[in-house]
Every structure is written in C-alpha cells, then in structure tokens.
Motif scaffolding. Structure first.
Motif, PDB file in Angstrom:
ATOM      1  N   ILE A 122       0.878  -1.110   0.116  1.00 49.72           N
ATOM      2  CA  ILE A 122       0.140  -0.018   0.032  1.00 49.72           C
ATOM      3  C   ILE A 122       0.938   1.345  -0.096  1.00 49.72           C
ATOM      4  O   ILE A 122       1.971   1.403   0.722  1.00 49.72           O
ATOM      5  N   ALA A 123       0.532   2.326  -0.815  1.00 50.07           N
ATOM      6  CA  ALA A 123       1.109   3.510  -0.689  1.00 50.07           C
ATOM      7  C   ALA A 123       0.388   4.485  -0.007  1.00 50.07           C
ATOM      8  O   ALA A 123      -0.861   4.552  -0.464  1.00 50.07           O
ATOM      9  N   VAL A 124       0.879   5.182   1.028  1.00 49.12           N
ATOM     10  CA  VAL A 124       0.058   6.227   1.591  1.00 49.12           C
ATOM     11  C   VAL A 124       0.798   7.724   1.257  1.00 49.12           C
ATOM     12  O   VAL A 124       1.923   7.899   1.477  1.00 49.12           O
ATOM     13  N   TYR A 125      -0.043   8.337   0.582  1.00 47.74           N
ATOM     14  CA  TYR A 125       0.330   9.764   0.084  1.00 47.74           C
ATOM     15  C   TYR A 125      -0.412  10.810   0.745  1.00 47.74           C
ATOM     16  O   TYR A 125      -1.479  10.774   0.940  1.00 47.74           O
ATOM     17  N   ASP A 126       0.514  11.515   1.677  1.00 48.98           N
ATOM     18  CA  ASP A 126      -0.024  12.496   2.794  1.00 48.98           C
ATOM     19  C   ASP A 126       0.416  13.839   2.426  1.00 48.98           C
ATOM     20  O   ASP A 126       1.544  14.231   2.587  1.00 48.98           O
ATOM     21  N   PHE A 127      -0.619  14.451   1.978  1.00 51.24           N
ATOM     22  CA  PHE A 127      -0.377  15.959   1.600  1.00 51.24           C
ATOM     23  C   PHE A 127      -1.020  16.881   2.655  1.00 51.24           C
ATOM     24  O   PHE A 127      -1.973  17.076   2.373  1.00 51.24           O
ATOM     25  N   PHE A 168       4.803  17.042   3.142  1.00 48.64           N
ATOM     26  CA  PHE A 168       4.299  15.872   2.284  1.00 48.64           C
ATOM     27  C   PHE A 168       5.146  14.678   2.906  1.00 48.64           C
ATOM     28  O   PHE A 168       6.472  14.807   3.077  1.00 48.64           O
ATOM     29  N   ASP A 169       4.194  13.619   2.788  1.00 53.75           N
ATOM     30  CA  ASP A 169       5.039  12.376   3.187  1.00 53.75           C
ATOM     31  C   ASP A 169       4.162  11.247   2.324  1.00 53.75           C
ATOM     32  O   ASP A 169       3.278  11.293   1.838  1.00 53.75           O
ATOM     33  N   ILE A 170       5.274  10.392   1.775  1.00 55.47           N
ATOM     34  CA  ILE A 170       4.866   9.158   1.232  1.00 55.47           C
ATOM     35  C   ILE A 170       5.453   8.067   1.915  1.00 55.47           C
ATOM     36  O   ILE A 170       6.570   7.922   2.114  1.00 55.47           O
ATOM     37  N   THR A 171       4.626   6.836   2.067  1.00 55.15           N
ATOM     38  CA  THR A 171       5.281   5.721   2.751  1.00 55.15           C
ATOM     39  C   THR A 171       4.635   4.592   2.074  1.00 55.15           C
ATOM     40  O   THR A 171       3.455   4.600   1.408  1.00 55.15           O
ATOM     41  N   ILE A 172       5.663   3.657   1.943  1.00 52.64           N
ATOM     42  CA  ILE A 172       4.923   2.208   1.286  1.00 52.64           C
ATOM     43  C   ILE A 172       4.994   1.020   2.302  1.00 52.64           C
ATOM     44  O   ILE A 172       5.892   1.109   2.962  1.00 52.64           O
ATOM     45  N   ILE A 173       3.882   0.563   2.688  1.00 49.44           N
ATOM     46  CA  ILE A 173       3.725  -0.352   3.498  1.00 49.44           C
ATOM     47  C   ILE A 173       3.272  -1.704   2.702  1.00 49.44           C
ATOM     48  O   ILE A 173       2.648  -1.808   2.013  1.00 49.44           O
ATOM     49  N   GLU A 174       3.775  -2.770   3.498  1.00 47.57           N
ATOM     50  CA  GLU A 174       3.528  -3.991   3.142  1.00 47.57           C
ATOM     51  C   GLU A 174       2.867  -4.902   3.954  1.00 47.57           C
ATOM     52  O   GLU A 174       3.254  -4.868   5.123  1.00 47.57           O
TER      53      GLU A 174
END
Ligand code: ADP
Ligand code: MG
Length: 680
Positions: free
Chosen positions: A189-194, A199-205
C-alpha cells in the motif's frame, strides 16, 4: 489499561478518535467540530487558549499566539532550516539551553514539548467534556520522517499532558489501519499524505495481518501553504499591474490576501472558477479606496501548482526506489491530508501509481481514526456504549462540511446534516480575519471551513455552477498588531552545519554487527468495513496487546569517527525495533575519555548529517592506542526512539543518552512540568 484515544497532532490541525460500540469515532468539541487547529494563545487575562479560540487570536495577538509549533519540536534552533522558519513567525523563538528553541510569550518561556503538551491537554479535556470520561492513555501519531529527537519530544509532550503513551505510530501506518487493510491478503500500500506544510509518502507491506513499512520519504517544506502562496503571488502581481502598487508593502492587506487565497484554493477543489473581491484593499490618490477583484480558474491554479505537485510525485518515485518496487507492484493507494482534495493532486497521484486512490475516509480524520483503532487493539477496551453517542458515526462523511460559496459578510453558519447548529453569530459583529504567514494556518470562517468537504464523493459538475461565487472581504483591516514580513518559502531541509568539533577521536574497528533482535510476530487485527462505510471493529482479547507493527527508521544513524567521517550503525529503512552495536577503540595513547557524537543521515561526512546527541565515556584505562575497546550500542524501540549506550568493554561501565533525547529537557524538568500541568 483503560480506554485509550488516538491523537493526530498535526502541524496545522489535530484530531482525536476513540473506539465505541465497535466503531472508531472522531471526538468532537462542544460545537461539534471534528478537527481542532493546532494553535495555542496566551491571553492577556492569564488564560491559555488552544484550538479554534487560539486561532481566532492570530490576528489580534500574533506575538502570543503560537502555530506550526510541530515544526520546531525536537529541533535545534541554530540549524539553517530553523532560522528560516523562526524568521517567519510573528512570535518570539529564542535559543534555550543546548541550542533547543524556547518560545517567549507573555513573559513566560516555554519549551516546545510544553507548548505541544498544552495542545494535547486541551484535546484531553475536550474528550472529558464530550465523552464524560477521563482518558489518560493514548496512541499518538508522528510523521514518518520524524527523527528520534522529535519522536521522544512528542512522547514527553504527551507525558506532560498527563497521558500515558501506549505507542507512537507513523501517520501513514495509522491511515492504513483506518482503512482496515489486512486479512489473509498480502498487499503493498502507498500512503500519500499532503497536509498544510509537509508531504510524506510511505510504502507499507501487509502480510498475514502484519504491517511492515517498506520505505518512507518526504518533503518537510511542501504543503497546502505553498499552494496558497502561489495564489497570493498571482494576486499581488495582478494588483501591481493594475494599480502600480505592491500589496506586499502593506502587511495588513497581505494578511487579507492570504486568508482569501486559501479560501479560493479550497473552493477550486470543487469549482472550476472562483472570483474574490477584496474591498478597500488599498487607497489611491486623494485617499480613494481601491477594491480588488480577482478571478481565477481551476486550470490556471493547476498550472501554478503543477511543479509543486510534481515535486511530490518525484518523492513518490524516490520512495518506490527505496522500497525496490515499481508502481505497478502496489495493490492500493491511500490519500491523507487536506491537500489531497485538490483534483490535480488526485489526478497526478492516480496517474503515477496507475491506481484509483482510496478516499472514503475524510483525509483530515483518517490518521486519528487509525490511531484509535490501534489504541483499541493494544488495550482491548472501548468506550462504553451508554456514553454520549457520536454525532456522526465513523466515516467522517458529513454533509454539513460541504464547501459553500465564500461570503465573509454573511457570517451565519449553515446548520445542515447531523451536526448540531453552531451558536448564532451576531451579524453586526466583525468576523475576525486570521493571521496567516507563509507557514501559517488555514483560515476558515464558519460555513466555508476548508478542512471539511465531502471526503470521498465525486466533485460536483463544476461547469454547471456558473457564475463563480464571489468572495467578498470586509473593508476594515483587521486589528493586526504585528505582522510577519513576507518572504520566500523556506528552502528544503539541509543538515545543520553546526556540527561540534570532533571528539577525542575514536577509531573504528567494526566487528561484524550482531544480527537485529528477532521480531516476535504478533497479530494485527483486520477491520472489515460495513456497508455504511464506517468501521466495524471485532472485539479482541487482551492478547491483541501484543500487536506488532513493523516500522522502519526514516534515516540512517551512526557515529562520528576519525577524520570527520560518519560510520553508520543502523541503516536507513531498517525495520524497528532494532539493536545494533559496533566495537571501537581509542585512537591516541593514554586516552582516558571519549565523546561519541551521534549523527542522523546517510552521508559518509559528518558535516552533511544532523547531530542528534552525545555520549561521554570516561574512566578508560590509560593504554596504547587501539588497546581499549568501547562498544557502542544503538537501540531503536517500537516508537522509533533511539537509545545509545557506550560500554567500556574492560570494566563493563556504561553511559547512555536517552536524556538528551527528551526534547531539550532533563528528567527533573519533565517531572516538574508533569506536576505543573496536572494541577492546572
Ligand atoms: P496537517 O496534517 O498539516 O495538520 P491537514 O491534513 O489538516 O494538515 O491539511 C491542511 C491543509 O489542507 C491546508 O493547507 C488546507 O488549506 C488544505 N485543505 C483543506 N481543505 C482543502 C480543500 N478542500 N482543497 C484544498 N486544500 C484543502
Ligand atoms: Mg496530517
């Protein structure tokens, strides 16, 4: 363990949620507002205000009204990025002990953990008022790129506010929990937080109900404020062209321009053209008042912000690279933060990831909801059902939050939907206009609050909505006492160059590092969504307290070694909790002490990394260089907080540094603040 809440302490806004009757609900304030501005104001009468009441004082008392404090928390004042920020603030930020910033307001000096604690205490009291029970446990979220000092400062703030911190959770991890990802599926899952300023982008498995953060990347100075500023620049340019007068010369006018710019921006998320009129924004020859009409289309706005949105996309690319993935290997995409309501943002993100983003949960609330769900999974306790029911169950969809055409001269809020009507406003009363600097806060008025919009619904057919709504500003300037000067947006974060002189050099003799501590797999609950779009939470036993959420450290961590080098002990994106140690030796003959400087960053050179703290170890046996061995142990706990210890291998004597990670406060100071705020 009692009932625990989840708190998203945001740079711009904060939100609290709790689990009740198998659902996560947002805790509203007395007026039914679900999101509270992260602002503190020290009133001349001695009261300390927080939330909306504090925000209302931004214009009339900017020197004593503190906003964006999350940006200062856990940072050193002398770092270059801090200088740029603090120059912008109308309030006074001074250098305190150890280079830690302190805020001076109304004759007091307050540390950043204390300021944050005031906000948290306000939220805690709001819970007591709304829910009728005292809640003293919480899961609190932090941005994925918060370093160890910032994390421990957050924890200290919560402690001062009287909370027992069950867990510090990365914001994107919380968002993924809110969406209930899990089950038997393996998903990335990519979590795009603006948000407002970051700004943060995080990739979660997600695998077997366990969340593992594969990578995090972010931009500390990229957010909705920058979009506002683009509109401000355009308004200024047009006014200059028309009247040969730069509005930038008048701070009061600029303040009005900024307030309107943010509103225009929010309107443009729904409409394809917006017009604003600022009455008597300046005075021409003979004192004739000049009105300023400004019209902007969504297309134009999009062309102005496109480079900024692209910057976020480039960061997404970096994040994929770190996770060694390409966009097509992601299964889901979650949008978080108020700025993700902008259609261009949604479009670009969707294009880049080639995926329809998840937007059903209000992006301002999703982090707090996830934190509440996690809190529940740790305690197994939920709010009793006989307590006041939520105004609106979990989904965050609130028709009253739909954006309305902006009309500042019509101050009656529109009570619609399930939200209780706000108290009537005396229509003769002037609506306060809000201070907004480059780093500032959104400035919603009653009925057009930007942070409330149909979170997931399709945008209305904007073409059918002509003519565009006209924004009118009141002619009287707000009673601004002091304004922040206009200046360009701060530069991207660059590590402080103020690295202290190298310690008595320790020469590295790295032994093979021990393997990371084994992670004990626990269970993360999966939260199926019911048809209404709210969240059914299965009851869990106390065994759920062993819930494990894997996270990664956002930056590499190491120590300074001979010649100005930095030796990494824990690598960037290492799964936490983790412990790593290295053996070092003395580098001069008869060396009896070492000072170990701890750095964060991936560079081989210390000056390009950020100094976090120091450990001193004395009492070494005088001997030839290289003979005495010192073991340096780095340990990151589940909250992402770093502890460093140095052990004299011969005597077993050890020193550690947690104290320096308490946000500039020592244990005694923290305890003094805890008792100060438990009394008041
Ligand atoms: P933070 O996480 O930084 O506290 P939020 O997630 O609350 O911030 O986002 C705040 C930002 O979202 C502000 O810049 C605000 O102007 C922006 N925002 C809120 N609603 C909208 C909207 N409808 N369209 C565009 N931007 C919006
Ligand atoms: Mg946020």
């Amino acid at each position: 363990m009692g009932i625990a809440v989840g708190i998203d302490l945001g740079t711009t806004n904060s939100c609290v949620a709790v689990v009740q009757a198998q659902r996560a609900r947002v805790v509203e304030d007395a007026e039914g507002k679900r999101i509270q501005p992260s602002v503190i104001s020290f009133h001349p009468g001695g009261a300390t205000l927080a939330g909306q009441k504090a925000k209302d004082r931004l214009v009339i008392d900017p020197k004593n009204t503190i906003y964006s404090f999350k940006r200062l928390l856990g940072r050193k004042i002398l770092s270059e990025e801090m200088q740029n920020i603090t120059d912008e603030f109308p309030y006074s930020v001074m250098e305190g002990p150890d280079g830690i910033p302190v805020i001076q307001a109304r004759g007091q000096e307050l540390s950043l953990p204390e300021i944050s604690a005031i906000m948290l205490k306000y939220l805690r009291e709001m819970c007591t008022q709304t829910l009728g029970v005292d809640i003293d446990e919480l899961v609190i979220t932090v941005p994925a790129n918060f370093n160890d000092v910032q994390r421990s400062s957050t924890k200290v703030a919560a402690r001062i506010a009287g909370f027992n911190v069950l867990r510090i959770l990365n914001e994107p991890t919380a968002a993924a929990l809110a969406y209930g990802f899990g089950g038997q599926l393996t998903e990335k899952i990519a979590v795009y937080d603006f948000g407002g300023g970051t700004f943060d982008i995080t990739i979660i498995e997600l695998m077997d109900d366990i969340f593992e953060v594969l990578s995090t990347a972010g931009e500390t100075f990229l957010g909705g404020d920058d979009f506002d500023e683009k509109i401000v620049e355009e308004m200024r340019r047009q006014f200059l062209f028309m009247h040969r007068y730069d509005l930038g010369e008048d701070p009061i006018a600029m303040q009005r321009v900024r307030t309107v710019a943010e509103r225009i921006k929010c309107q443009l998320s729904n409409l394809d053209e917006v017009e604003a009129t600022l009455r008597e924004i300046a005075y021409g020859p003979g004192g004739v008042a000049i009105d300023f009409s400004f019209k902007i289309t969504r297309t134009k706005f999009e062309s102005m912000i496109e480079p900024l949105v692209d910057k976020s996309i480039a960061t997404c690319q970096e994040s994929l690279k770190l996770a060694k993935l390409d966009a097509s290997s992601l299964d889901s995409l979650i949008l978080v933060g108020g700025s993700t309501r902008i259609p261009l943002v949604r479009k670009k993100v969707k294009e880049f990831f080639n995926k329809e983003p998840r937007t059903e949960i209000n992006p301002d609330e999703v982090v707090a909801i996830g934190a509440a769900i996690h809190a529940f999974s740790l305690t197994g306790e939920e709010l009793p059902e006989d307590l006041p029911a939520p105004v609106e169950p979990g989904s965050g969809v609130d028709s009253a939050d739909m954006l309305e055409p902006v009309r500042t001269s019509a101050p009656m809020a529109k009570p619609t939907g399930a939200r209780p009507p706000p108290p009537p406003i005396d229509s003769t009363q002037r609506i306060p206009k809000l201070q907004k600097t480059i780093m500032g806060l959104p400035a919603p008025l009653e009925s057009d609050e930007p942070s409330h919009e149909d979170p997931g619904g399709d945008l209305p057919d904007v073409k059918s909505q002509a003519p565009p709504p006209v924004i009118e500003m009141e002619p009287d300037p707000p009673p601004v006492i002091e304004m922040a000067p206009e200046s360009p947006p701060p530069p991207p974060v660059i590590p402080s160059k103020k690295a202290p002189p190298p310690p008595p050099v320790i020469e590295m003799e790295p032994d093979p590092p021990p393997p990371p501590i084994d992670l004990v797999a626990g269970e993360d609950r999966v939260l199926p969504k019911d048809e209404k779009g709210s969240f059914s939470i299965p009851m869990v036993s106390t065994a759920a307290a062993s819930t494990l959420l894997l996270d990664v450290t956002p930056r590499g961590l190491g120590v300074a070694t001979a010649g100005g080098y930095c030796d990494q002990i824990i690598e960037r994106n290492a799964a936490i909790p983790v412990e790593q140690s290295r053996l070092f030796s003395t580098s001069t003959d008869n060396q009896v002490a070492v000072a170990i400087n701890i750095f964060q960053g991936e560079s081989r050179r210390v000056e390009q990394n950020t100094l976090l703290g120091q450990v001193h170890l004395s009492g070494l046996r005088p001997a030839q260089r290289g003979e005495v061995k010192i073991k340096v142990v780095f340990e990151i706990d589940t909250d992402g907080i770093l502890g460093v210890s140095a052990v004299n291998e011969e005597s077993g004597e050890a020193q550690d540094t947690r104290i320096q990670l308490l946000g500039g406060l020592n244990e005694d100071q923290v305890n003094a603040l805890v008792s100060k705020y438990s009394k008041s």
